[in-house]
Each structure stands twice: as structure tokens, then as C-alpha cells.
Design a protein around this motif. Sequence first.
Motif, mmCIF file in Angstrom:
data_model
loop_
_atom_site.group_PDB
_atom_site.id
_atom_site.type_symbol
_atom_site.label_atom_id
_atom_site.label_comp_id
_atom_site.label_asym_id
_atom_site.label_seq_id
_atom_site.Cartn_x
_atom_site.Cartn_y
_atom_site.Cartn_z
ATOM 1 N N MET A 97 0.888 -1.322 -0.145
ATOM 2 C CA MET A 97 0.052 -0.191 0.007
ATOM 3 C C MET A 97 1.050 1.300 -0.114
ATOM 4 O O MET A 97 0.180 2.674 -0.222
ATOM 5 N N PHE A 98 2.172 1.201 0.197
ATOM 6 C CA PHE A 98 2.996 2.276 0.147
ATOM 7 C C PHE A 98 3.828 2.588 -1.020
ATOM 8 O O PHE A 98 4.286 3.594 -1.465
ATOM 9 N N GLN A 99 3.945 1.397 -2.161
ATOM 10 C CA GLN A 99 4.713 1.686 -2.954
ATOM 11 C C GLN A 99 3.815 1.454 -4.296
ATOM 12 O O GLN A 99 3.145 0.366 -4.336
ATOM 13 N N GLN A 100 3.759 2.316 -5.430
ATOM 14 C CA GLN A 100 3.064 1.804 -6.306
ATOM 15 C C GLN A 100 3.876 1.227 -7.530
ATOM 16 O O GLN A 100 3.269 0.586 -8.384
ATOM 17 N N TYR A 101 5.366 1.211 -7.332
ATOM 18 C CA TYR A 101 6.190 0.605 -8.483
ATOM 19 C C TYR A 101 7.530 0.223 -7.656
ATOM 20 O O TYR A 101 7.596 0.639 -6.489
ATOM 21 N N TRP A 102 8.169 -0.638 -8.215
ATOM 22 C CA TRP A 102 9.600 -0.896 -7.633
ATOM 23 C C TRP A 102 10.448 -0.712 -9.141
ATOM 24 O O TRP A 102 9.936 -0.635 -10.157
ATOM 25 N N ARG A 103 11.763 -0.669 -8.772
ATOM 26 C CA ARG A 103 12.841 -0.647 -9.815
ATOM 27 C C ARG A 103 13.839 -1.852 -10.045
ATOM 28 O O ARG A 103 14.445 -2.048 -9.064
ATOM 29 N N PRO A 104 13.885 -2.787 -11.028
ATOM 30 C CA PRO A 104 14.632 -3.670 -11.076
ATOM 31 C C PRO A 104 15.924 -3.036 -11.495
ATOM 32 O O PRO A 104 16.129 -2.099 -12.170
ATOM 33 N N TRP A 105 17.112 -3.811 -10.969
ATOM 34 C CA TRP A 105 18.415 -3.260 -11.203
ATOM 35 C C TRP A 105 18.641 -1.787 -10.562
ATOM 36 O O TRP A 105 19.481 -1.200 -11.396
ATOM 37 N N GLU A 106 17.922 -1.397 -9.832
ATOM 38 C CA GLU A 106 18.341 -0.121 -9.412
ATOM 39 C C GLU A 106 19.638 0.038 -8.258
ATOM 40 O O GLU A 106 19.958 -0.793 -7.661
#
Length: 438
Positions: A97-106
Motif C-alpha cells: 500500500m506504500f509503493q506503486q512501483y519498484w525498480r529492477p536493477w536499481e
Amino acid sequence: MNVYERTQQRLKTIFDHFDNISISFSGGKDSGVLLNLCMDYIRRHGLKRRLAVFHMDYEIQYRDTIEYVDRTLAANADILDVYRVCVPFKVRTCTSMFQQYWRPWEEAKRELWVRKMPAGCFTRRDFPFFKDDMWDYEFQNCFAEWLHARSGAARTCCLIGIRTQESVNRWRTIYSDRNYHRFAGKRWIRQWASGDICNAYPLYDWLTTDIWTANGRFGWPYNRLYDLFYMSGVPLDSQRVASPFISQAIASLHLYKAIDPDTWGRMIGRVNGANFAALYGRTAATGWQSVRLPEGMTWERYMRFLLSTLPERTRRNYLEKLSVSIRFWREKGGCLPDETIAKLQKAGIRIEVGDKSAYRTDKRPVRMEYLDDIDLPEFSRLPTFKRICICILKNDHACKYMGFSPNKSETLRRKKIMEKYESLLQPSEKRSLPEPCL
């Protein structure tokens, strides 16, 4: 003709009319069959052609999928130009509920990466158009433009292995005429506005059983993950290889624990809410199965309660979506078939039915206020507060369950990225870009 024979005709159209051909290869059953069809066509007809393979590596994936991709690309290096992309674009997640997205290889989270970045892959430094606010689907479009310019082709065709059996949205991709141009009158080839690039869907009329029949009849290698899915009791139509944190994958997220425990151990520390989603992803707690209304509440009151538990940014996102939806149903109205209209009238629901919609459809526009809930088979097409509650419980930040697609601002941002990319990629830059490699 059967679907295989029809697809052979489609491939002839593609190889006859396009001098640059790329294929999106995820490691799934559909893209795997399409890749094998294309490679067999090139070899059987003795074509002096190479096929560009576009693989978006999302960092987190089953090891069987990674191994299948590695084997396939290495075994066919004689005719494939491989673009294995490891880029930190934004990817939707429904685990938090806190994040709308994540980033691979960040890069900032390198110590948490689930695995090492593959050797010879393409990174953000290879793409002058890449920006930090870019979504994965935006990157796909920009990549096609980049590849077209890089190859110096007259026409580029991007092959995508989707089938209309999978979803209504995929059916619309083929059969909807809204804002789309068809190449040579072919429904399964969509032409971009520039006219130089097309998306093609040669497998659109295949069924799941056709996919597995082709693999068996021609002895093609396939992702052995599907064998494990089958042994785990996952139905054929529900076996998908996709980003594990999107809404369609949440119900099967728990399988990582049994099928690939080493990867699972790294996943739970990589993406917020992964463990919770695996535990409750098949229950009413996350909007699946039967969602029950707490005693003494209406769905609107329950929605307000759920919103009150969310972070401010997340709450504002849902309220904006709700506001747009309410205004749409009041002013424009949703397009509904006559049968559904009759059911609403019989139920005594106040509606205003228009004569004709601005959309290309025989359905009529129906203006109405939001309902709390409605007991009709067409529930998923009608505006109710219960549907918003389900979106919140699913962590469906994009509100796809409500029928939302990318909004005007998102579409405009993508257009601006494309325009800026064209000014960045100069002829001298094209020549200095790295060669494709495994």
C-alpha cells in the motif's frame, strides 16, 4: 487452414514487407513459440536475415525461466541479435500500500539484487532516451524507435506473442478500430503514427492447447517451469510467466516458496510487501475470492475506512481515480449493452440512456450515479463503491479493476519522452552504440 498454417502466411507477409524485425521474448510459452516459429521460418526458407530479440530482464524471475532464456539465445546466436535489457524503469507492484512501483536493477539497491546482472546486457547507459520517471511499457515503445533508428531500416516490425483468449484487453488490441491504423488492411498488424514501425500479433487466434500442441509436435524446447506449474496443480490457462508483483501474478506468488526457494529468500527483502502478498494473495484480505462487507457498514463507508489507513500519497491517488470515474459516469456515461440496461431499469435504478456513443460501438451510453453495490452478473462493468474497495484491497494503484488505462498526463509524458528522444539520437550517436551481444 489450422492456426499454424495461417501463421505461416502471416510470417510471409512480415518477412516480405519489413526489412527489420524484432520479437519480444519474455521466456513464456507464447513468446517462446513465436520465437521458434520465426527461427524455423528463416532456416526453412534459407533467408539471409537476422532477428532482433528484445528481452526485458526484470531481475526477479524463476531460475527455470532465466536458464531457458539463456539456452535459447545461446543456441541460436547464428541468426539472433540479442538485446537483453537490464534497466531500472518503474514496474507496477500490487504487494504494497506504500509503493506503486519498484525498480529492477536499481543501482542504489545493488546489495539487495536477487542475482547478478547478466554479462553483455544493455543498461541505462546504452539508451539516450531513458529517464528515471519512465515506466516499463513506456520503455518498450521508445526501444522500438531506438532500434528502428539504429538499424537504418525502412520499415520495422515488432512481433508480440499475445493471444485474444487471454483477456478482453488483448481481444481489443486486435479487433478494436479506435485510433488505430492497420498495415495493408491486416487486423493483426497495427501501424504507428509515423508509418515506419508496426506491432504485429501473429498468434492472436491461437489457444493455449495450440501452443502446447506445437511444442509437442515440433519438439521445440520450452520453459520447464510449466512442468512444475502443472505438477503444482496450476490450471493450463493460469500458468503465466510475468513480473511476480503485478495483480495477475499475486495469486500464484506463493509458488516461489516451493518451486524456487533460493530466489524467494532474496525476493522478500527486495520488494515491499512480497511476503504478505504471498500469504494472503489468494484470500479476501487482498480482494480475491468473496470480499465481505464488515457488519454495520456500507461499501462507501468501508471505502472511507480503508482510505483512512493508507499513506497520504496513496490515498490521494485512489481519490483522484474515484473522482474521474464519478464524473465520467455522470457526464459521459459508460457504454452498456441493451440487456444490461434492461436489467438496471428492472431493478429500479435511476439511469439516463443516450442514443449514440462517441466511441465506435453499438452499445448505448448510460449516465448514472455511483451505487453502493449491485447483484448483477455485469457487476464488473458498473460503477460501485465495492469495486473501489476491491482495488484498495488488491493494492491496485492503477485501478485496472475499475477499467482505468494510462491517463492523459501519462500518455502526454510518454509522447514528450519520444519527442525528446528523437532530438537526442543523432546519426553520429547511432554509429557509436554497442553491438548486440549475449
